[in-house]
Design a protein around this motif. Structure first.
Motif: not given
Ligand code: ZN
Ligand code: ZN
Length: 501
Positions: A435-441
């Motif tokens: 949510g800050q340096q990475f997101l999930m897909i």
């Protein structure tokens, strides 16, 4: 660099000298300013009798504000190469602007306005001492913005120089001539000065007159030249040349494409695009599978070639026509260029490229939408947030960026930069948070993105070790992804051209 009209008349340069208090190293940096924002120093303490005499008015001068501005300040933010964050910063002037905007900081303390009176030069004044210049430089006051502290919000008064050293005060619908005394007493927030020639420059005066005459004669058709003997001169430059002391460079390079033709604008591209779409619809192709149409060569009878393009109309609206020989002389004297000849053609290759990129973006968006919410896949793949943001701006260009002389839109995002999230043991660095340096897909989206953009590596987080069906793109989408990848390479090359310009 993007050209800005306001910048070209208001901007000047400051040199900031930062001396490290530990190793004494001096770092010089040039800072651009379009308004000079000055803190108001405290009024110097005076003896009782003097204070009594001056008590009618608490007053400082503009010169005192500038002297205060030059005083060194401690900078504890910038890191020196020796590891210390403690330096002494001091400013000096490198280049003055044609129009000088001075902002007096009356709202340093948010709750209370600093109402002290600042006196400033009203008639032509030599600013040599103000700016520590080697030579004389005169400035003339032409406008003031005054902040009025009415109850219930901010209100402003504008004071403008009027004829015969009179001034006009404008407060909403009330406009009146005011005395010099009124101007002297006002509580200025912004001061506007224009640079004036120290001596009358005979050569420049005759050049101005000459240019004005030539322009008039061409407009009135008293001077008839062939198209190839004429060229465009930007109107903003012409105005500045007539009225300002030091005209800037004649900047036209932003109007020319890498093929040395007139850069088409958003509307040219739009017409082409609509045109192409109707061709596509007529041939009854499904836009989802019509990736082969991306590379189609444009219709040579396109409107860009046939009639005046929107870019040309814009050029006519924002320029005057002068003899080419005069323009060559002006560019040699004031810099800038290149010359834009009257019969310049709008580049159809650039229109085609922009259109191709736009279609490519559209196809990629459609592909993403198709697989975004595919059933049976959870978001277990990590994607670097910074990269994803670049990708988004690239894929979803706003209309305003395309209209702003930037037909190709935002630059492509480059390879996926997931590796920036990992430490040397290939584990996600502890401080990096979802949510800050990475997101999930999901797997499908990860698959598509990596196929097109490359880079990586693939990182998945699957705490419950849930089993998923291995993901595979549909056959035609596999082809589409390959095509998008090839086109992406073309797109990068376009940007290289654009940037090299
Ligand atoms: Zn140091
Ligand atoms: Zn071109």
């Amino acid at each position: 660099m993007e050209y800005s009209f306001i910048q070209s008349i208001f901007s000047g340069e400051l040199i900031s000298n930062l001396q490290c208090l530990n190793c004494k190293k001096i770092t010089k940096t040039v800072e651009q300013f379009s308004a000079l924002s000055l803190e108001l120093p405290e009024i110097k303490k005076q003896g009782f009798f003097k204070q009594f005499l001056n008590n009618q008015k608490q007053s400082i001068t503009l010169k005192e504000c500038l002297d205060y501005f030059y005083e060194p300040v401690i900078d504890s933010l910038t890191l020196c190469s020796c590891g210390t964050r403690s330096g002494k910063r001091q400013y000096s002037f490198q280049q003055q602007s044609n129009l000088l905007c001075i902002h007096l900081q009356r709202f340093q303390n948010k709750n209370q306005k600093d109402k002290k009176h600042v006196s400033f030069p009203i008639k032509d004044h030599n600013f040599q001492e103000y700016f520590n210049l080697e030579n004389e430089q005169n400035y003339r006051l032409f406008g003031i913005v005054v902040h009025l502290h009415d109850l219930g919000g901010d209100h402003f008064e504008t004071i403008l120089k009027y004829k015969n050293s009179q001034f006009l005060s404008i407060k909403d619908e009330i406009i009146q001539i005011v005395s010099q005394n009124y101007v002297e007493e006002c509580e200025a927030l912004l001061l506007f000065y224009e640079k004036v020639d120290n001596q009358i420059d005979q050569f420049k005066a005759s050049l101005r007159k000459n240019l004005q005459n030539q322009h008039k004669m061409i407009v009135n058709q008293e001077l008839q030249l062939k198209d190839e003997e004429l060229c465009y001169l930007p109107h903003f430059w012409y105005e500045q040349f007539l009225y300002l002391a030091k005209p800037p460079q004649i900047i036209t390079s932003h109007l020319i494409c890498p093929h040395n033709l007139l850069k088409p604008d958003y509307w040219d591209f739009r017409i082409e695009y609509e045109n192409a779409k109707s061709v596509q619809q007529n041939s009854q192709l499904d836009s989802n599978t019509s990736f082969t149409t991306i590379g189609e060569v444009q219709n040579p009878n396109s409107p860009v070639n046939m009639e005046e393009s929107s870019a040309q109309k814009q050029l006519q609206l924002t320029s005057i026509i002068i003899p080419k020989a005069v323009c060559e002389f002006l560019i040699e004297k004031y810099g800038g260029g290149p010359i834009i000849e009257k019969n310049i053609k709008t580049c159809s290759a650039c229109t085609e490229n922009a259109q191709q990129m736009s279609r490519r973006r559209k196809l990629e968006r459609q592909l993403i939408i198709k697989y975004e919410n595919l059933q049976g896949y959870d978001r277990i793949f990590v994607i670097h947030e910074e990269w994803l943001k670049k990708w988004q701006t690239y894929l979803y260009n706003s209309k305003s960026i395309l209209q702003k002389n930037n037909l190709f839109g935002y630059p492509p995002p480059g390879e996926i930069t997931n590796y920036l999230l990992l430490d040397k043991d290939q584990q996600i660095i502890q401080q990096k948070k979802e949510g800050q340096q990475f997101l999930m897909i999901t797997a499908p989206i990860w698959h598509i993105l990596q196929e097109i953009y490359g880079g990586g590596p693939s990182i998945s987080i699957n705490p419950h070790q849930q089993q998923y069906e291995p993901f595979k793109l549909q056959m035609d989408d596999q082809l589409l992804t390959k095509e998008l990848k090839t086109l992406y390479q073309n797109c990068i090359n376009q940007y290289k051209c654009e940037i090299q310009q």
